[in-house]
Write an enzyme that holds these catalytic residues in place. Structure first.
Site, PDB file in Angstrom:
ATOM      1  N   ASN A  88       0.817  -1.214   0.000  1.00 30.67           N
ATOM      2  CA  ASN A  88       0.000   0.000   0.000  1.00 30.67           C
ATOM      3  C   ASN A  88       0.847   1.259   0.000  1.00 30.67           C
ATOM      4  O   ASN A  88       0.546   2.217  -0.712  1.00 30.67           O
ATOM      5  CB  ASN A  88      -0.919   0.013   1.232  1.00 30.67           C
ATOM      6  CG  ASN A  88      -2.128  -0.871   1.029  1.00 30.67           C
ATOM      7  OD1 ASN A  88      -2.308  -1.421  -0.050  1.00 30.67           O
ATOM      8  ND2 ASN A  88      -2.944  -1.008   2.044  1.00 30.67           N
ATOM      9  N   PHE A 123       0.464   7.400   2.723  1.00 27.72           N
ATOM     10  CA  PHE A 123      -0.710   8.184   2.327  1.00 27.72           C
ATOM     11  C   PHE A 123      -1.444   8.573   3.598  1.00 27.72           C
ATOM     12  O   PHE A 123      -1.599   7.776   4.522  1.00 27.72           O
ATOM     13  CB  PHE A 123      -1.610   7.435   1.341  1.00 27.72           C
ATOM     14  CG  PHE A 123      -2.044   6.074   1.795  1.00 27.72           C
ATOM     15  CD1 PHE A 123      -1.186   4.991   1.691  1.00 27.72           C
ATOM     16  CD2 PHE A 123      -3.303   5.875   2.323  1.00 27.72           C
ATOM     17  CE1 PHE A 123      -1.579   3.727   2.120  1.00 27.72           C
ATOM     18  CE2 PHE A 123      -3.715   4.616   2.742  1.00 27.72           C
ATOM     19  CZ  PHE A 123      -2.842   3.543   2.641  1.00 27.72           C
ATOM     20  N   TRP A 156      -2.052   7.481  12.639  1.00 26.61           N
ATOM     21  CA  TRP A 156      -2.104   6.087  12.173  1.00 26.61           C
ATOM     22  C   TRP A 156      -1.658   5.968  10.725  1.00 26.61           C
ATOM     23  O   TRP A 156      -2.220   5.201   9.951  1.00 26.61           O
ATOM     24  CB  TRP A 156      -3.504   5.474  12.377  1.00 26.61           C
ATOM     25  CG  TRP A 156      -3.816   5.335  13.807  1.00 26.61           C
ATOM     26  CD1 TRP A 156      -4.787   5.985  14.509  1.00 26.61           C
ATOM     27  CD2 TRP A 156      -3.109   4.527  14.762  1.00 26.61           C
ATOM     28  NE1 TRP A 156      -4.726   5.641  15.838  1.00 26.61           N
ATOM     29  CE2 TRP A 156      -3.698   4.736  16.033  1.00 26.61           C
ATOM     30  CE3 TRP A 156      -2.024   3.650  14.676  1.00 26.61           C
ATOM     31  CZ2 TRP A 156      -3.260   4.114  17.183  1.00 26.61           C
ATOM     32  CZ3 TRP A 156      -1.586   3.027  15.832  1.00 26.61           C
ATOM     33  CH2 TRP A 156      -2.207   3.263  17.065  1.00 26.61           C
ATOM     34  N   PHE A 277      -8.891 -35.499  16.715  1.00 27.80           N
ATOM     35  CA  PHE A 277     -10.038 -35.097  17.557  1.00 27.80           C
ATOM     36  C   PHE A 277     -11.020 -34.259  16.746  1.00 27.80           C
ATOM     37  O   PHE A 277     -10.637 -33.287  16.080  1.00 27.80           O
ATOM     38  CB  PHE A 277      -9.543 -34.331  18.785  1.00 27.80           C
ATOM     39  CG  PHE A 277      -8.656 -35.169  19.659  1.00 27.80           C
ATOM     40  CD1 PHE A 277      -9.130 -36.365  20.186  1.00 27.80           C
ATOM     41  CD2 PHE A 277      -7.348 -34.799  19.914  1.00 27.80           C
ATOM     42  CE1 PHE A 277      -8.308 -37.171  20.969  1.00 27.80           C
ATOM     43  CE2 PHE A 277      -6.530 -35.599  20.702  1.00 27.80           C
ATOM     44  CZ  PHE A 277      -7.006 -36.787  21.223  1.00 27.80           C
ATOM     45  N   GLU A 363      -8.212   0.626   6.702  1.00 25.50           N
ATOM     46  CA  GLU A 363      -8.790   0.786   5.355  1.00 25.50           C
ATOM     47  C   GLU A 363     -10.303   0.698   5.370  1.00 25.50           C
ATOM     48  O   GLU A 363     -10.905   0.185   4.420  1.00 25.50           O
ATOM     49  CB  GLU A 363      -8.245  -0.290   4.389  1.00 25.50           C
ATOM     50  CG  GLU A 363      -6.742  -0.427   4.388  1.00 25.50           C
ATOM     51  CD  GLU A 363      -6.040   0.763   3.800  1.00 25.50           C
ATOM     52  OE1 GLU A 363      -6.724   1.668   3.284  1.00 25.50           O
ATOM     53  OE2 GLU A 363      -4.807   0.807   3.870  1.00 25.50           O
ATOM     54  N   ASN A 367     -17.279  -2.611  10.155  1.00 27.55           N
ATOM     55  CA  ASN A 367     -18.596  -1.958  10.176  1.00 27.55           C
ATOM     56  C   ASN A 367     -18.768  -1.027   8.976  1.00 27.55           C
ATOM     57  O   ASN A 367     -19.867  -0.926   8.419  1.00 27.55           O
ATOM     58  CB  ASN A 367     -18.795  -1.188  11.481  1.00 27.55           C
ATOM     59  CG  ASN A 367     -19.194  -2.109  12.622  1.00 27.55           C
ATOM     60  OD1 ASN A 367     -19.511  -3.277  12.390  1.00 27.55           O
ATOM     61  ND2 ASN A 367     -19.172  -1.615  13.839  1.00 27.55           N
TER      62      ASN A 367
HETATM   63  O1  GRA Z   1     -21.818  13.964  -3.779  1.00 31.46           O
HETATM   64  P1  GRA Z   1     -20.679  14.719  -3.234  1.00 31.46           P
HETATM   65  O2  GRA Z   1     -20.028  15.672  -4.184  1.00 31.46           O
HETATM   66  O3  GRA Z   1     -20.925  15.306  -1.874  1.00 31.46           O
HETATM   67  O4  GRA Z   1     -19.510  13.596  -2.971  1.00 31.46           O
HETATM   68  C1  GRA Z   1     -19.788  12.505  -2.133  1.00 31.46           C
HETATM   69  C2  GRA Z   1     -19.693  11.212  -2.919  1.00 31.46           C
HETATM   70  O5  GRA Z   1     -20.273  11.313  -4.199  1.00 31.46           O
HETATM   71  C3  GRA Z   1     -18.616  12.444  -1.166  1.00 31.46           C
HETATM   72  O6  GRA Z   1     -17.680  11.521  -1.756  1.00 31.46           O
HETATM   73  C4  GRA Z   1     -18.199  11.030  -3.006  1.00 31.46           C
HETATM   74  N1  GRA Z   1     -17.815   9.620  -3.129  1.00 31.46           N
HETATM   75  C5  GRA Z   1     -17.124   9.104  -4.134  1.00 31.46           C
HETATM   76  N2  GRA Z   1     -16.622   9.682  -5.228  1.00 31.46           N
HETATM   77  C6  GRA Z   1     -15.963   8.890  -6.108  1.00 31.46           C
HETATM   78  C7  GRA Z   1     -18.076   8.654  -2.228  1.00 31.46           C
HETATM   79  N3  GRA Z   1     -17.558   7.478  -2.666  1.00 31.46           N
HETATM   80  C8  GRA Z   1     -16.975   7.746  -3.854  1.00 31.46           C
HETATM   81  C9  GRA Z   1     -16.266   6.961  -4.799  1.00 31.46           C
HETATM   82  N4  GRA Z   1     -16.080   5.659  -4.628  1.00 31.46           N
HETATM   83  N5  GRA Z   1     -15.789   7.584  -5.893  1.00 31.46           N
HETATM   84  C10 GRA Z   1     -18.993  11.927   0.185  1.00 31.46           C
HETATM   85  O7  GRA Z   1     -19.674  10.710  -0.062  1.00 31.46           O
HETATM   86  P2  GRA Z   1     -20.689  10.108   0.970  1.00 31.46           P
HETATM   87  O8  GRA Z   1     -21.155   8.803   0.446  1.00 31.46           O
HETATM   88  O9  GRA Z   1     -21.701  11.146   1.357  1.00 31.46           O
HETATM   89  O10 GRA Z   1     -19.675   9.869   2.164  1.00 31.46           O
HETATM   90  P3  GRA Z   1     -19.900   9.711   3.687  1.00 31.46           P
HETATM   91  O11 GRA Z   1     -21.297   9.332   3.996  1.00 31.46           O
HETATM   92  O12 GRA Z   1     -19.281  10.871   4.342  1.00 31.46           O
HETATM   93  O13 GRA Z   1     -18.920   8.442   3.974  1.00 31.46           O
HETATM   94  C11 GRA Z   1     -18.978   7.286   3.299  1.00 31.46           C
HETATM   95  C12 GRA Z   1     -18.052   6.251   3.954  1.00 31.46           C
HETATM   96  C13 GRA Z   1     -18.388   6.031   5.431  1.00 31.46           C
HETATM   97  C14 GRA Z   1     -18.287   4.941   3.199  1.00 31.46           C
HETATM   98  C15 GRA Z   1     -16.595   6.735   3.795  1.00 31.46           C
HETATM   99  O14 GRA Z   1     -16.334   7.872   4.558  1.00 31.46           O
HETATM  100  C16 GRA Z   1     -15.584   5.677   4.156  1.00 31.46           C
HETATM  101  O15 GRA Z   1     -15.247   4.859   3.317  1.00 31.46           O
HETATM  102  N6  GRA Z   1     -15.039   5.682   5.401  1.00 31.46           N
HETATM  103  C17 GRA Z   1     -13.981   4.782   5.814  1.00 31.46           C
HETATM  104  C18 GRA Z   1     -12.664   5.483   5.864  1.00 31.46           C
HETATM  105  C19 GRA Z   1     -11.467   4.584   5.693  1.00 31.46           C
HETATM  106  O16 GRA Z   1     -11.504   3.575   5.005  1.00 31.46           O
HETATM  107  N7  GRA Z   1     -10.361   4.979   6.285  1.00 31.46           N
HETATM  108  C20 GRA Z   1      -9.149   4.250   6.154  1.00 31.46           C
HETATM  109  C21 GRA Z   1      -8.009   5.171   6.245  1.00 31.46           C
HETATM  110  S1  GRA Z   1      -6.467   4.613   5.581  1.00 31.46           S
HETATM  111  C22 GRA Z   1      -5.844   3.415   6.604  1.00 31.46           C
HETATM  112  O17 GRA Z   1      -6.524   2.789   7.370  1.00 31.46           O
HETATM  113  C23 GRA Z   1      -4.371   3.165   6.452  1.00 31.46           C
HETATM  114  C24 GRA Z   1      -3.915   1.832   6.951  1.00 31.46           C
HETATM  115  C25 GRA Z   1      -2.545   1.478   6.499  1.00 31.46           C
HETATM  116  C26 GRA Z   1      -2.473   0.093   5.879  1.00 31.46           C
HETATM  117  O18 GRA Z   1      -2.510  -0.926   6.585  1.00 31.46           O
HETATM  118  O19 GRA Z   1      -2.386   0.003   4.667  1.00 31.46           O
END
Ligand code: GRA
Length: 385
Positions: A88, A123, A156, A277, A363, A367
């Protein structure tokens, strides 16, 4: 339909398995104990092309695609879940997003060095008050002369303490809602940037940390794509890095099953191998079946991306969610079967157990994946847009 890997894919998987057996497995527990990031091994992976599968050859990649990347990632995670994260940081969350959204000059400047691991990348999405709720992030990159002034805190962030560059998401205009979010390619050696290592339960030989940006002057060409493209690239990038999580979960779950299989055939109790077992057989049958199912979901999501369906958010969420739940059950099953030998830090199962749970967190938590899947199913919000 064809469920077989072709000869090229099979030989890449074998190459990665061989590399992992020789260069990773004998050392992974020691690296974990010493919290040692094995830079030389990551460099060798870079030289072998491990981080370049979805990257075109003229930018230093191999152009072999997402399924190839997935197979390599799975095999590496079988030896070290920590080193899985490098897929990643060097490619799916950095180089690939630059290839998809950057200018020619940005591609030339960063991509070849990232995929060969000559430069280390990270990132930066998550913030102290913005985890699952990405859009609530508070970092700003305010237009300033012919560049931007970056302020904010990220947390993180895998590899942050060692990174040469970061793909940073920040609002150039907080009032403009989603259209005010942009992405920036930040040289981590610029003045005003500090990092701090974070301690964690597992993934001990891959560092993660906080980053503070304090009045960092970014040049105009640090902007990835156009102003306001941040939403497109952040969700596009998450849909790439989630695939590596799914693959990593499958690889780590397989490592648990491998350990259990060996142990069950060797360990004798009550005059017979403990594999005899039925309570152990029940666990093994569930583990083996769930791993196969998680692997198929993961390969399907990778295959779809190879067919050009880069925004297959739904299928990637299926794979990431099921992979994460599978690896946690597999690690727990391995711990139950190996019991004291699992709990002992002299055997790798303790490391597998520590490393498994992060797949339900990074990522997008389990939930969040369920939310994406259920809202699509109910017709509330289409996942693949
Ligand atoms: O309509 P708009 O102009 O307001 O835009 C919305 C939507 O159209 C806006 O984003 C747009 N959008 C997209 N645009 C292009 C949403 N999805 C896409 C897409 N696939 N392509 C906001 O959208 P929304 O649906 O209103 O968003 P929301 O309700 O605020 O949130 C949705 C959601 C909860 C699913 C989202 O925020 C989310 O996926 N949250 C999880 C965050 C996450 O995965 N964080 C991980 C961080 S990185 C990490 O963990 C690094 C680890 C290191 C490693 O191990 O690799």
């Amino acid at each position: 339909m064809d469920f077989d890997l072709d000869d090229d894919l099979r030989s890449m998987k074998e190459l990665a398995r061989d590399f992992t057996e020789k260069k990773i497995v004998p050392y992974a527990d020691k690296w974990d104990e010493e919290r040692h990031y094995p830079a030389e091994v990551v460099e060798q992976m870079g030289e072998l092309g491990f981080f370049g599968c979805p990257i075109p050859e003229d930018l230093g990649g191999t152009g072999t695609g997402f399924l190839a990347q997935t197979l390599l990632c799975e095999e590496v995670a079988r030896g070290s879940s920590s080193l899985r994260v490098a897929f990643n940081t060097q490619c799916l969350g950095t180089a690939l997003s630059i290839v998809r959204y950057g200018t020619d000059a940005q591609k030339k400047k960063w991509v070849p060095d990232l995929v060969r691991a000559k430069k280390l990348g990270c990132f930066a999405i998550t913030e102290p008050n913005s985890g699952s709720d990405v859009m609530s992030m508070a970092s700003t990159a305010t237009p300033d002369g012919d560049g931007y002034l970056l302020n904010g805190a990220k947390t993180w962030i895998s590899l942050a303490p060692l990174a040469d560059m970061a793909l940073v998401y920040a609002y150039h205009d907080r009032e403009a809602g989603s259209k005010g979010l942009s992405a920036f390619l930040v040289d981590m050696h610029l003045p005003g940037i500090t990092t701090r290592d974070l301690h964690k339960l597992g993934t001990h030989h891959f560092p993660a940390g906080e980053i503070a940006f304090s009045g960092v002057h970014l040049p105009g060409d640090a902007l990835l794509g156009k102003l306001g493209d941040g939403v497109k690239s952040v969700f596009g990038s998450l849909n790439q890095t989630r695939l590596s999580c799914a693959a990593g979960a499958v690889g780590l779950a397989q490592a648990c099953l491998d350990a259990v299989t060996k142990y069950c055939n060797e360990r004798q109790q009550f005059g017979q191998p403990v594999g005899q077992f039925q309570m152990n057989q029940d666990l093994i049958a569930c583990m083996a079946t769930e791993i196969e199912a998680a692997r198929l979901l993961t390969y399907r999501a990778a295959w779809q991306k190879d067919q050009g369906q880069l925004n297959n958010v739904l299928e990637t969420s299926h794979a990431k969610f099921f992979g994460a739940e599978t690896v946690v059950r597999a690690a727990h099953g391995a711990m139950k079967i190996l019991s004291a030998y699992g709990y002992s830090s002299e055997y790798p199962v303790a490391r597998f157990y520590r490393d498994a749970v992060v797949y339900q967190i990074v990522e997008g938590t389990s939930n969040i994946q369920k939310l994406v899947i259920a809202q699509d199913q109910l017709g509330y919000r289409k996942a693949n847009r």
